[in-house]
Design an enzyme around this catalytic site. Structure first.
Site, PDB file in Angstrom:
ATOM      1  N   SER A 141       0.775  -1.240   0.000  1.00 12.76           N
ATOM      2  CA  SER A 141       0.000   0.000   0.000  1.00 12.76           C
ATOM      3  C   SER A 141       0.809   1.295   0.000  1.00 12.76           C
ATOM      4  CB  SER A 141      -0.950   0.011   1.201  1.00 12.76           C
ATOM      5  OG  SER A 141      -0.230  -0.060   2.409  1.00 12.76           O
TER       6      SER A 141
ATOM      7  N   CYS B 131       4.875   0.953 -11.789  1.00 14.54           N
ATOM      8  CA  CYS B 131       5.314   2.240 -12.329  1.00 14.54           C
ATOM      9  C   CYS B 131       6.595   2.042 -13.139  1.00 14.54           C
ATOM     10  CB  CYS B 131       5.497   3.275 -11.227  1.00 14.54           C
ATOM     11  SG  CYS B 131       6.659   2.798  -9.927  1.00 14.54           S
TER      12      CYS B 131
ATOM     13  N   LYS C  40      -3.238   5.083  -3.595  1.00 19.06           N
ATOM     14  CA  LYS C  40      -4.263   4.197  -4.142  1.00 19.06           C
ATOM     15  C   LYS C  40      -5.140   3.637  -3.023  1.00 19.06           C
ATOM     16  CE  LYS C  40      -0.848   2.954  -7.633  1.00 19.06           C
ATOM     17  NZ  LYS C  40       0.265   3.545  -6.865  1.00 19.06           N
TER      18      LYS C  40
END
Length: 443
Positions: free
Chosen positions: A260, A381, A265
């Site tokens: 997380s 990413c 998000k």
């Protein structure tokens, strides 16, 4: 009074030689300095610009320092780097002023002899600014020098995407990143918050692709803004904003977020649930969970719980727990070089191969946490297909009970919609490089 260029050199010394994160060490040094806002802006420009173009700058310096490059005093070398950057890439600073400042700083902090070296190298460069510093005719050397990327990374993008998209990626990764904020739907509507930001003196625009996004074109630090402190907005890149809505979250669902940190998000999922249901957010580091907790409280979200978890280890009590399971897995970060330019120099092919093993362990565990007809959302990413497309293909072979569902975020020229259903976001002025796959458990 601190000297702006001396502070910039001190930051670069930590980044280049102690593998410090540029954003962290720069923030700490600026906060502890006596520099005014204008000089802080100059330091930030010089630091990020020099890191971004280090490969090209070092190619130039090696031409003048010859075999002495690796033996050159670190302070002297970093002074030369920031001065070449100012001369080559900045228009506002007169060349003679940049050279004189460099020579004086080296004289003060190294020696008179070193200052003569600095003067000689920099004036030699001024006479040869248009020189060829790479082997002409070699596409990889040419692209590496033009965009300032290590050749192995150029070859990776070239082999995976072809020459046209390779250059588009390199160009995008060198763009100055915008600051983008996400409107917290639990605390207000978009139009009202947009207007309040304008009233607070910010020059803003609507997001590039995300309906929750507002781009900050100009204005003071967003974290000092009352709207940020009230939890009405939070900073998040638009690529990352695509992830939570892609899960098709409905009220009262249970959402698991296995990796997380930094929490953007996670909190977005909590907002989409409208403070109903639950978000079970996990991370391997307690200090990162503490930071997420601070954001949760600022945003006024009451449906998120935080726990320590190494996502590579199977957790029996999470078996078929989630209607939605998000795995924003650890990755090489090749898509966020706009914001963390040091990634160009602190990654290698071996690391890219090693991280895949970790990603696949997490994927294997996460598959067991998804309820029947639930969604597993995989995101990274990075732009390395070995961590993206290849992982999805591997996963589907291992888990035939899952299938990819197509995603669509709008027709923009930096989003690739693959025929298999997953999405690659190419970096540009507005968005980081990203990969997203929505995978449904069918039985």
């Amino acid at each position: 009074m601190d000297n702006a260029r001396k502070v910039a050199v001190d930051v670069l010394n930590e980044v280049f030689y102690n593998k410090a994160y540029s954003s962290i060490v720069l923030g700490n040094m600026l906060n502890n300095s006596t520099l005014d806002q204008k000089d802080k802006g100059l330091v930030t420009e010089i630091v990020y610009g020099t890191i971004k173009y280090k490969y090209t700058i070092d190619k130039i310096l090696k031409e003048f320092l010859k075999n002495n490059f690796d033996k050159t005093d670190r302070f002297l070398l970093n002074i030369l780097r920031i001065t070449i950057y100012q001369i080559r890439y900045l228009d506002k600073i007169p060349e003679f002023a940049a050279v004189n400042e460099a020579v004086n700083l080296v004289k003060k902090h190294v020696s008179l002899g070193a200052s003569k070296v600095a003067n000689g190298v920099l004036r030699n460069y001024l006479r040869n600014k248009e020189g060829a510093y790479y082997k002409e005719g070699n596409i990889f050397e040419e692209l590496a020098f033009k965009y300032s990327f290590p050749q192995w990374m150029i070859k990776l993008f070239y082999e995976q995407y072809g020459i046209h998209l390779c250059e588009k990626i390199l160009f995008g990764l060198n763009q100055r990143p915008d600051i983008t904020v996400r409107v917290n739907s639990t605390k207000g509507d978009y139009e009202n918050i947009f207007n309040r930001l304008e009233e607070n003196g910010y020059q803003i625009e609507e997001g590039y692709v995300c309906p929750e996004a507002i781009r900050i074109v100009r204005g003071k630090s967003i974290e000092e803004n009352p709207l940020f402190k009230e939890g009405v907005i939070t900073v998040q890149d638009e690529s990352a904003m695509l992830v939570a809505p892609a899960m098709e979250i409905e009220e009262n669902m249970t959402v698991l977020d296995l990796c997380s940190a930094p929490g953007g998000k996670t909190t977005h999922a909590g907002e989409l649930l409208n403070n109903t249901g639950e978000v079970l957010a996990f991370d391997i580091y307690e200090h990162k969970l503490n930071l997420i907790g601070e954001n949760i409280r600022r945003l006024g979200l009451t449906n998120i719980s935080l726990s320590l978890l190494d996502a590579t280890n199977y957790e029996e009590n999470l078996e078929e727990k989630g209607h939605r399971v998000l795995i924003d897995v650890p990755c090489s970060g090749l898509g966020i070089i706009r914001k963390k330019p040091e990634i160009k120099y602190n990654k290698n092919m071996k690391e890219l191969q090693e991280i895949v093993k970790i990603q696949r362990k997490i994927m294997t565990n996460a598959a067991r946490y998804v309820k029947e007809q639930g969604v597993l959302l995989y995101s990274t990413c990075t732009l390395n297909k070995g961590e993206n497309e290849d992982n999805i293909k591997w996963f589907l072979k291992q888990h035939p009970e899952f299938k990819v569902e197509p995603l669509f975020f709008g027709k923009v020229d930096n989003i690739i919609y693959h025929e298999e259903g997953y999405v690659t976001v190419l970096p540009n002025t507005y968005m980081d490089g990203f990969f997203i796959a929505k995978i449904r458990r069918t039985k």
